[in-house]
Design an enzyme around this catalytic site. Structure first.
Site, short mmCIF file in Angstrom:
data_model
loop_
_atom_site.label_atom_id
_atom_site.label_comp_id
_atom_site.label_asym_id
_atom_site.label_seq_id
_atom_site.Cartn_x
_atom_site.Cartn_y
_atom_site.Cartn_z
N THR A 36 1.11 -1.21 0.51
CA THR A 36 -0.11 -0.14 0.20
C THR A 36 0.86 1.52 0.20
O THR A 36 0.28 2.04 -0.41
CB THR A 36 -1.28 0.24 1.30
OG1 THR A 36 -1.75 -0.95 1.07
CG2 THR A 36 -1.72 1.07 1.57
N ASP A 80 1.39 -6.54 -4.33
CA ASP A 80 1.40 -6.62 -3.11
C ASP A 80 1.48 -7.61 -2.29
O ASP A 80 1.16 -8.92 -2.88
CB ASP A 80 -0.65 -6.80 -3.83
CG ASP A 80 -1.52 -6.82 -2.40
OD1 ASP A 80 -2.25 -5.99 -2.50
OD2 ASP A 80 -1.54 -7.55 -1.70
N SER A 81 1.80 -8.01 -0.76
CA SER A 81 2.62 -8.74 -0.69
C SER A 81 1.30 -9.77 -0.30
O SER A 81 1.26 -10.72 0.22
CB SER A 81 2.98 -7.99 1.08
OG SER A 81 1.33 -7.97 1.64
N THR A 112 1.91 -4.68 4.14
CA THR A 112 1.69 -4.91 5.51
C THR A 112 1.02 -6.51 5.81
O THR A 112 0.93 -6.72 6.27
CB THR A 112 1.00 -3.50 6.35
OG1 THR A 112 -0.51 -3.46 5.72
CG2 THR A 112 1.68 -2.74 6.23
N ASP A 113 0.53 -6.86 4.66
CA ASP A 113 -0.48 -7.87 4.97
C ASP A 113 0.37 -9.24 5.03
O ASP A 113 -0.34 -10.13 6.79
CB ASP A 113 -1.70 -8.00 3.61
CG ASP A 113 -2.46 -7.47 3.15
OD1 ASP A 113 -3.08 -6.46 4.40
OD2 ASP A 113 -3.46 -6.72 2.17
N THR A 298 -0.48 -21.38 20.08
CA THR A 298 -1.46 -21.03 20.43
C THR A 298 -2.18 -20.18 19.19
O THR A 298 -1.70 -19.08 19.01
CB THR A 298 -1.08 -20.74 22.06
OG1 THR A 298 -2.41 -20.08 22.56
CG2 THR A 298 -0.12 -18.68 21.45
N CYS A 300 -3.45 -17.58 20.87
CA CYS A 300 -3.52 -16.75 21.62
C CYS A 300 -2.36 -15.77 20.79
O CYS A 300 -1.46 -15.36 21.06
CB CYS A 300 -4.05 -16.70 23.72
SG CYS A 300 -4.85 -17.41 24.15
#
Ligand code: ASP
Length: 364
Positions: A36, A80-81, A112-113, A298, A300
């Site tokens: 981006t 685009d990543s 960023t993706d 995990t 989390c």
């Protein structure tokens, strides 16, 4: 001030605040992969598509009045990543390798993706890294008034240039985003909207950008001054099995029976817990007896796998599942592709998975 302009390289002056001011002008190499940060709206389709480095660079006139020497390399095509893949990681590592001796630091402009995956992967590929490799990008394209790209880009250059006498202050692969400098292999993208898009849930910040840049020296890897070794063999025989309540035997079996599969990241609940139904345990047992490594990570964003803490994880340990401590899924994927690519298997692979190689996990 622009000193020299070549077709694919710029040299300009950027003033760099380092811990001990010196007259040395750092040499920084920028690698533009896409994302981006360098995109513009296509007037016909309305979709964001990449523009070239020259156009991107012109969006930050302030770069002309700062003091460091900069050259750059652009991926062709820019991507685009979401299209990132091992071939691009190898290219990225090769560009860094080819320019390693001539430059003091590297800035990678990246979408960023998948930035957390790429930063993780590069940390494993670049063994004995003693110079900064700073990933950055933006949530809004550089051409937009409120872009976060300008600030991220300038901060990344400053981090890549920062030296304490002759030694780079952040000699590791990191992500610079919204005033936070994070160890690359500890991050994940957790927000698709906010400028503060990356989280380092299990490791403190390497540096914080405010009026001054505060380097948290105790969190930063120390240089080992050995020769850079670049690992370019990556093995993609891996899969992620993310658990959810109601997951069917069919889904579990189809993943564990993929032909040629060597390792599975088992994304578990909480501190590494999983269902205790016999069909599930037997499926894992069979996969392990077929030589597939099951790596327990995990779901989390903070905290660690502790197999044996609950009844729902004690059996995982006894059947031979490998605990991933507090590693992120992004880093686990990268580490597996790297270790399998290097030819590790069996006990060696399991032991290396549980050993911090680039500061990617904390063993408790
Ligand atoms: N899709 C873009 C990319 O990852 C998103 C971004 O750069 O923020 O390339």
């Amino acid at each position: 001030m622009i000193v020299k302009q070549l077709p694919y390289y710029y040299t300009l002056q950027i003033s760099v605040q380092s811990m001990k001011q010196s007259t040395y002008t750092p040499n920084i190499f920028i690698i533009y992969t896409g994302g981006t940060i360098g995109m513009i709206k296509d007037p016909v389709t309305g979709a964001l598509t990449p523009f070239d480095f020259d156009t991107l660079y012109k969006q930050i006139p302030v770069l002309e009045s700062v003091n460091c020497s900069i050259d750059h390399y652009s991926f062709d095509p820019l991507i685009d990543s979401s299209n990132m893949k091992p071939a691009f990681w190898i290219k990225l590592a090769e560009v860094i390798e080819a320019n390693y001796e001539q430059y003091d630091g590297f800035v990678v402009l990246h979408g960023t993706d998948t930035m957390a995956y790429s930063a993780s992967m590069l940390s494993f590929m670049l063994e004995n890294l003693n110079k900064p490799v700073v990933f950055t990008g933006s949530q809004l394209p550089m051409g937009m008034l409120r872009t976060d790209g300008r600030e991220n880009f300038i901060n990344a250059i400053e981090i890549a240039s920062a030296r304490d006498e002759d030694t780079p202050i952040v000699p590791e692969v990191c992500i610079c985003f919204k005033n936070n400098i994070m160890r690359g292999n500890r991050t994940n993208k957790f927000n698709a909207e906010n400028f503060n898009a990356f989280l380092s849930g299990n490791y403190p910040l390497l540096a914080e950008v405010g009026v001054h840049i505060k380097y948290n020296q105790q969190n930063i890897l120390k240089p080992n001054f050995r020769k850079l070794k670049v690992h370019k063999k990556l093995d993609t025989s891996v899969a992620i099995l993310k658990l959810f309540p109601g997951i069917s035997e069919n889904v579990v079996q189809s993943i564990l029976n993929i032909g040629g599969l060597k390792a599975v990241i088992l994304e578990t609940f909480g501190a590494g817990n999983a269902p205790t139904e016999p069909w599930f345990i037997n499926a894992l047992k069979k996969a392990i007896s077929n030589g597939i490594v099951i790596f327990n990570v995990t779901q989390c964003k903070g905290g660690s796998v502790e197999m044996g803490k609950y009844e729902t994880s004690i059996y995982l340990e006894s059947i031979g599942v490998v605990g991933g401590f507090d590693i992120t899924t992004e880093s686990a994927i990268a580490k597996l592709m790297y270790l399998l690519g290097e030819g590790f298997s069996g006990d060696d692979l399991e032991s290396l998975l549980q050993t911090p190689l680039r500061g990617e996990l904390t063993v408790e």
